[in-house]
Design a protein around this motif. Structure first.
Motif, PDB file in Angstrom:
ATOM      1  N   PHE A 103       0.831  -1.204   0.000  1.00 25.70           N
ATOM      2  CA  PHE A 103       0.000   0.000   0.000  1.00 25.70           C
ATOM      3  C   PHE A 103       0.867   1.256   0.000  1.00 25.70           C
ATOM      4  CE2 PHE A 103      -3.265   2.937   1.506  1.00 25.70           C
ATOM      5  CZ  PHE A 103      -4.407   2.444   0.894  1.00 25.70           C
ATOM      6  N   LEU A 104       1.996   1.190   0.706  1.00 24.68           N
ATOM      7  CA  LEU A 104       2.869   2.351   0.828  1.00 24.68           C
ATOM      8  C   LEU A 104       3.718   2.574  -0.412  1.00 24.68           C
ATOM      9  CD1 LEU A 104       3.836   4.555   2.860  1.00 24.68           C
ATOM     10  CD2 LEU A 104       5.647   2.962   3.528  1.00 24.68           C
ATOM     11  N   THR A 105       4.165   1.474  -1.036  1.00 23.57           N
ATOM     12  CA  THR A 105       5.116   1.583  -2.151  1.00 23.57           C
ATOM     13  C   THR A 105       4.489   1.404  -3.522  1.00 23.57           C
ATOM     14  OG1 THR A 105       5.640  -0.786  -2.086  1.00 23.57           O
ATOM     15  CG2 THR A 105       6.935   0.683  -0.668  1.00 23.57           C
ATOM     16  N   GLY A 106       3.294   0.791  -3.583  1.00 22.78           N
ATOM     17  CA  GLY A 106       2.675   0.508  -4.869  1.00 22.78           C
ATOM     18  C   GLY A 106       3.140  -0.800  -5.486  1.00 22.78           C
ATOM     19  N   GLU A 107       3.912  -1.587  -4.745  1.00 26.34           N
ATOM     20  CA  GLU A 107       4.375  -2.886  -5.227  1.00 26.34           C
ATOM     21  C   GLU A 107       3.235  -3.908  -5.108  1.00 26.34           C
ATOM     22  OE1 GLU A 107       5.768  -5.739  -6.885  1.00 26.34           O
ATOM     23  OE2 GLU A 107       7.378  -4.251  -6.649  1.00 26.34           O
ATOM     24  N   ASP A 108       2.771  -4.411  -6.241  1.00 23.91           N
ATOM     25  CA  ASP A 108       1.633  -5.338  -6.241  1.00 23.91           C
ATOM     26  C   ASP A 108       2.030  -6.793  -6.031  1.00 23.91           C
ATOM     27  OD1 ASP A 108      -0.232  -3.296  -6.674  1.00 23.91           O
ATOM     28  OD2 ASP A 108       0.080  -3.357  -8.843  1.00 23.91           O
ATOM     29  N   SER A 109       3.265  -7.147  -6.362  1.00 25.35           N
ATOM     30  CA  SER A 109       3.708  -8.535  -6.238  1.00 25.35           C
ATOM     31  C   SER A 109       4.246  -8.770  -4.830  1.00 25.35           C
ATOM     32  CB  SER A 109       4.788  -8.844  -7.279  1.00 25.35           C
ATOM     33  OG  SER A 109       4.294  -8.644  -8.591  1.00 25.35           O
ATOM     34  N   LEU A 110       3.403  -9.347  -3.972  1.00 27.09           N
ATOM     35  CA  LEU A 110       3.792  -9.526  -2.581  1.00 27.09           C
ATOM     36  C   LEU A 110       4.970 -10.475  -2.418  1.00 27.09           C
ATOM     37  CD1 LEU A 110       0.362  -9.658  -0.708  1.00 27.09           C
ATOM     38  CD2 LEU A 110       1.719  -7.687  -1.407  1.00 27.09           C
ATOM     39  N   ASP A 111       5.121 -11.410  -3.362  1.00 27.74           N
ATOM     40  CA  ASP A 111       6.224 -12.368  -3.218  1.00 27.74           C
ATOM     41  C   ASP A 111       7.579 -11.741  -3.537  1.00 27.74           C
ATOM     42  OD1 ASP A 111       5.712 -12.079  -5.901  1.00 27.74           O
ATOM     43  OD2 ASP A 111       5.859 -14.208  -6.381  1.00 27.74           O
ATOM     44  N   ARG A 112       7.598 -10.499  -4.022  1.00 33.66           N
ATOM     45  CA  ARG A 112       8.862  -9.791  -4.246  1.00 33.66           C
ATOM     46  C   ARG A 112       9.337  -9.110  -2.959  1.00 33.66           C
ATOM     47  NH1 ARG A 112       9.353  -5.557  -7.647  1.00 33.66           N
ATOM     48  NH2 ARG A 112      11.453  -6.176  -8.287  1.00 33.66           N
ATOM     49  N   ILE A 113       8.454  -8.992  -2.003  1.00 35.07           N
ATOM     50  CA  ILE A 113       8.789  -8.361  -0.731  1.00 35.07           C
ATOM     51  C   ILE A 113       9.313  -9.435   0.223  1.00 35.07           C
ATOM     52  CG2 ILE A 113       7.902  -7.047   1.225  1.00 35.07           C
ATOM     53  CD1 ILE A 113       5.621  -6.103  -0.658  1.00 35.07           C
ATOM     54  N   TRP A 114      10.533  -9.245   0.701  1.00 36.66           N
ATOM     55  CA  TRP A 114      11.139 -10.207   1.615  1.00 36.66           C
ATOM     56  C   TRP A 114      11.296  -9.551   2.986  1.00 36.66           C
ATOM     57  CZ3 TRP A 114      17.069 -11.290   1.809  1.00 36.66           C
ATOM     58  CH2 TRP A 114      17.341 -12.210   2.824  1.00 36.66           C
ATOM     59  N   ILE A 115      10.665 -10.146   3.993  1.00 41.13           N
ATOM     60  CA  ILE A 115      10.788  -9.646   5.355  1.00 41.13           C
ATOM     61  C   ILE A 115      11.611 -10.663   6.141  1.00 41.13           C
ATOM     62  CG2 ILE A 115       9.554  -8.888   7.413  1.00 41.13           C
ATOM     63  CD1 ILE A 115       7.138  -8.372   5.529  1.00 41.13           C
ATOM     64  N   GLU A 116      12.875 -10.342   6.328  1.00 44.20           N
ATOM     65  CA  GLU A 116      13.749 -11.246   7.056  1.00 44.20           C
ATOM     66  C   GLU A 116      13.765 -10.901   8.542  1.00 44.20           C
ATOM     67  OE1 GLU A 116      17.969 -10.884   6.294  1.00 44.20           O
ATOM     68  OE2 GLU A 116      17.647  -8.953   5.289  1.00 44.20           O
ATOM     69  N   ARG A 117      14.440 -11.733   9.323  1.00 45.83           N
ATOM     70  CA  ARG A 117      14.501 -11.524  10.765  1.00 45.83           C
ATOM     71  C   ARG A 117      15.863 -10.971  11.157  1.00 45.83           C
ATOM     72  NH1 ARG A 117      12.129 -15.685  14.532  1.00 45.83           N
ATOM     73  NH2 ARG A 117      14.248 -16.481  14.589  1.00 45.83           N
ATOM     74  N   GLY A 118      15.837  -9.863  11.922  1.00 47.99           N
ATOM     75  CA  GLY A 118      17.072  -9.285  12.411  1.00 47.99           C
ATOM     76  C   GLY A 118      17.619 -10.093  13.575  1.00 47.99           C
ATOM     77  N   ILE A 119      18.758  -9.674  14.096  1.00 53.13           N
ATOM     78  CA  ILE A 119      19.423 -10.438  15.145  1.00 53.13           C
ATOM     79  C   ILE A 119      18.581 -10.490  16.422  1.00 53.13           C
ATOM     80  CG2 ILE A 119      20.719  -8.481  16.080  1.00 53.13           C
ATOM     81  CD1 ILE A 119      23.117 -10.465  16.345  1.00 53.13           C
ATOM     82  N   LEU A 203       7.108   0.652  22.089  1.00 51.56           N
ATOM     83  CA  LEU A 203       8.348   1.419  22.156  1.00 51.56           C
ATOM     84  C   LEU A 203       9.557   0.507  21.954  1.00 51.56           C
ATOM     85  CD1 LEU A 203      10.028   3.962  22.754  1.00 51.56           C
ATOM     86  CD2 LEU A 203       9.852   3.391  25.194  1.00 51.56           C
ATOM     87  N   SER A 204       9.526  -0.682  22.552  1.00 58.39           N
ATOM     88  CA  SER A 204      10.655  -1.611  22.414  1.00 58.39           C
ATOM     89  C   SER A 204      10.866  -2.013  20.963  1.00 58.39           C
ATOM     90  CB  SER A 204      10.431  -2.851  23.286  1.00 58.39           C
ATOM     91  OG  SER A 204       9.501  -3.748  22.706  1.00 58.39           O
ATOM     92  N   LYS A 205       9.783  -2.030  20.183  1.00 59.36           N
ATOM     93  CA  LYS A 205       9.909  -2.369  18.765  1.00 59.36           C
ATOM     94  C   LYS A 205      10.543  -1.223  17.983  1.00 59.36           C
ATOM     95  CE  LYS A 205       6.128  -5.712  18.718  1.00 59.36           C
ATOM     96  NZ  LYS A 205       4.814  -6.091  18.155  1.00 59.36           N
ATOM     97  N   VAL A 206      10.277   0.009  18.393  1.00 64.14           N
ATOM     98  CA  VAL A 206      10.941   1.149  17.769  1.00 64.14           C
ATOM     99  C   VAL A 206      12.448   1.060  18.010  1.00 64.14           C
ATOM    100  CG1 VAL A 206      11.247   3.645  17.842  1.00 64.14           C
ATOM    101  CG2 VAL A 206       8.952   2.693  17.930  1.00 64.14           C
ATOM    102  N   LEU A 207      12.810   0.707  19.244  1.00 63.70           N
ATOM    103  CA  LEU A 207      14.216   0.640  19.635  1.00 63.70           C
ATOM    104  C   LEU A 207      14.882  -0.667  19.209  1.00 63.70           C
ATOM    105  CD1 LEU A 207      13.778   2.053  23.250  1.00 63.70           C
ATOM    106  CD2 LEU A 207      14.446   3.309  21.200  1.00 63.70           C
ATOM    107  N   LYS A 208      14.052  -1.603  18.711  1.00 65.67           N
ATOM    108  CA  LYS A 208      14.531  -2.913  18.248  1.00 65.67           C
ATOM    109  C   LYS A 208      15.238  -3.700  19.354  1.00 65.67           C
ATOM    110  CE  LYS A 208      14.863  -1.796  13.333  1.00 65.67           C
ATOM    111  NZ  LYS A 208      14.065  -0.586  13.400  1.00 65.67           N
ATOM    112  N   THR A 209      14.728  -3.550  20.582  1.00 64.72           N
ATOM    113  CA  THR A 209      15.268  -4.307  21.701  1.00 64.72           C
ATOM    114  C   THR A 209      14.318  -5.413  22.145  1.00 64.72           C
ATOM    115  OG1 THR A 209      14.353  -2.603  23.153  1.00 64.72           O
ATOM    116  CG2 THR A 209      16.682  -2.429  22.597  1.00 64.72           C
ATOM    117  N   GLY A 210      13.015  -5.205  21.918  1.00 70.01           N
ATOM    118  CA  GLY A 210      12.037  -6.229  22.266  1.00 70.01           C
ATOM    119  C   GLY A 210      12.124  -6.634  23.727  1.00 70.01           C
ATOM    120  N   LEU A 211      11.968  -7.928  23.965  1.00 70.57           N
ATOM    121  CA  LEU A 211      11.958  -8.451  25.331  1.00 70.57           C
ATOM    122  C   LEU A 211      13.358  -8.708  25.873  1.00 70.57           C
ATOM    123  CD1 LEU A 211       8.969 -10.952  24.987  1.00 70.57           C
ATOM    124  CD2 LEU A 211       8.935  -8.598  25.817  1.00 70.57           C
TER     125      LEU A 211
END
Length: 286
Positions: A103-119, A203-211
């Motif tokens: 919705f934000l970028t206009g990319e229609d092919s969802l399988d082109r979007i890769w959401i990986e996991r950070g450390i 807030l923890s998600k903004v700071l990327k510290t989580g639990l």
């Protein structure tokens, strides 16, 4: 190997077989219902865009349909998941995140979007020709939500169910100062406890510290309610503010930079849509 119940026969089958059967019987043109909206965040000298997507996935067939939208690297990870609960949270979380990014970028092919996991297990968005793209994901029970935004404007989102059964656990995460703020809000004890938890987790998600960090670090210093939205400020992170909404039996909190303004009505409208969808779906459930 992860196995799930095939609803038409009651068989316990490998997840992949159930996916294929569902594809064959219902067709791929039917997809889970999600609600997405864009809103503009005004900074001191410029404007930013963000998009929020939320979905209610109440039956297994909803998240089974999502597999086809996975990026090849995501599918590798999904293929090795063993527990159905984790499969559901992974698929629904990725789906709403991809919808928000689309919705934000206009990319229609969802399988082109890769959401990986950070450390720290935080989501990292990857999309060709789109730099500095970020996403925050949350899921609870049958709800999943995500906010997509530019790296220039850090945001975080969390959704939690309101439950008396969690009071004891949530109380351990409250500071003395926060306990004194409970009476400032016109909600039940369990609702306010849950709200405070979601504020700090967002807030923890903004700071990327989580639990990985004590929640006392995210101590809430002030709360006020305006037009049905609860706004919170922080003792140690004065540069952020969180807006919290009551959504039936859930609380949804969004953290964003304090020196920005945006229309909370846009989010309220979307939450009302998803709440109506949840009510209709639950009424029609056998």
């Amino acid at each position: 190997m992860c196995r799930t119940i095939y609803p038409r026969t009651g068989e316990a089958l490998p997840f992949g077989i159930v996916v294929e059967r569902e594809k064959a019987e219902i067709g791929l043109h039917v997809f889970p219902q999600t609600f997405t909206n864009e809103f503009v965040i005004k900074g001191t000298d410029r404007e930013f865009r963000a998009s929020l997507c939320m979905g209610y996935f109440s039956v297994p067939v909803d998240f089974l349909k999502i597999v086809k939208f996975l990026h090849p690297r995501e599918f590798e990870y999904y293929f090795h998941l063993e527990y159905e609960r984790r499969v559901k949270s992974y698929l629904t979380g990725r789906y709403v995140a991809k919808r928000a990014i689309s919705f934000l970028t206009g990319e229609d092919s969802l399988d082109r979007i890769w959401i990986e996991r950070g450390i720290f297990h935080h989501p990292v968005a990857n999309l060709p020709n789109s730099a500095n793209l970020q996403v925050s994901i949350t899921h609870c029970d049958d709800l999943a939500a995500a906010i997509a935004f530019s790296e220039e404007l850090p945001m975080g989102i969390d959704v939690e169910r309101i439950s008396v059964d969690r009071n004891k656990v949530l109380e351990t995460q409250m500071t003395v100062k926060e306990s004194s703020l409970l009476s400032c809000l016109p909600y039940s004890y369990e609702t306010t406890l849950t709200l405070f938890w979601t504020v700090k987790e967002a807030l923890s998600k903004v700071l990327k510290t989580g639990l990985t960090t004590s929640f006392h670090i995210y101590e809430i210093s002030q709360v006020e309610i305006r037009d049905g939205v609860v706004y919170s400020l922080f003792e140690n992170f004065p540069q952020y503010r969180t807006a919290s909404y009551i959504l039936g039996d859930y609380v949804c909190s969004i953290t964003y930079p304090k020196k920005t303004e945006w229309s909370t009505a846009v989010v309220k409208d979307l939450l009302q849509e998803i709440e109506q969808s949840m009510t209709i779906t639950d009424k029609n459930s056998p």
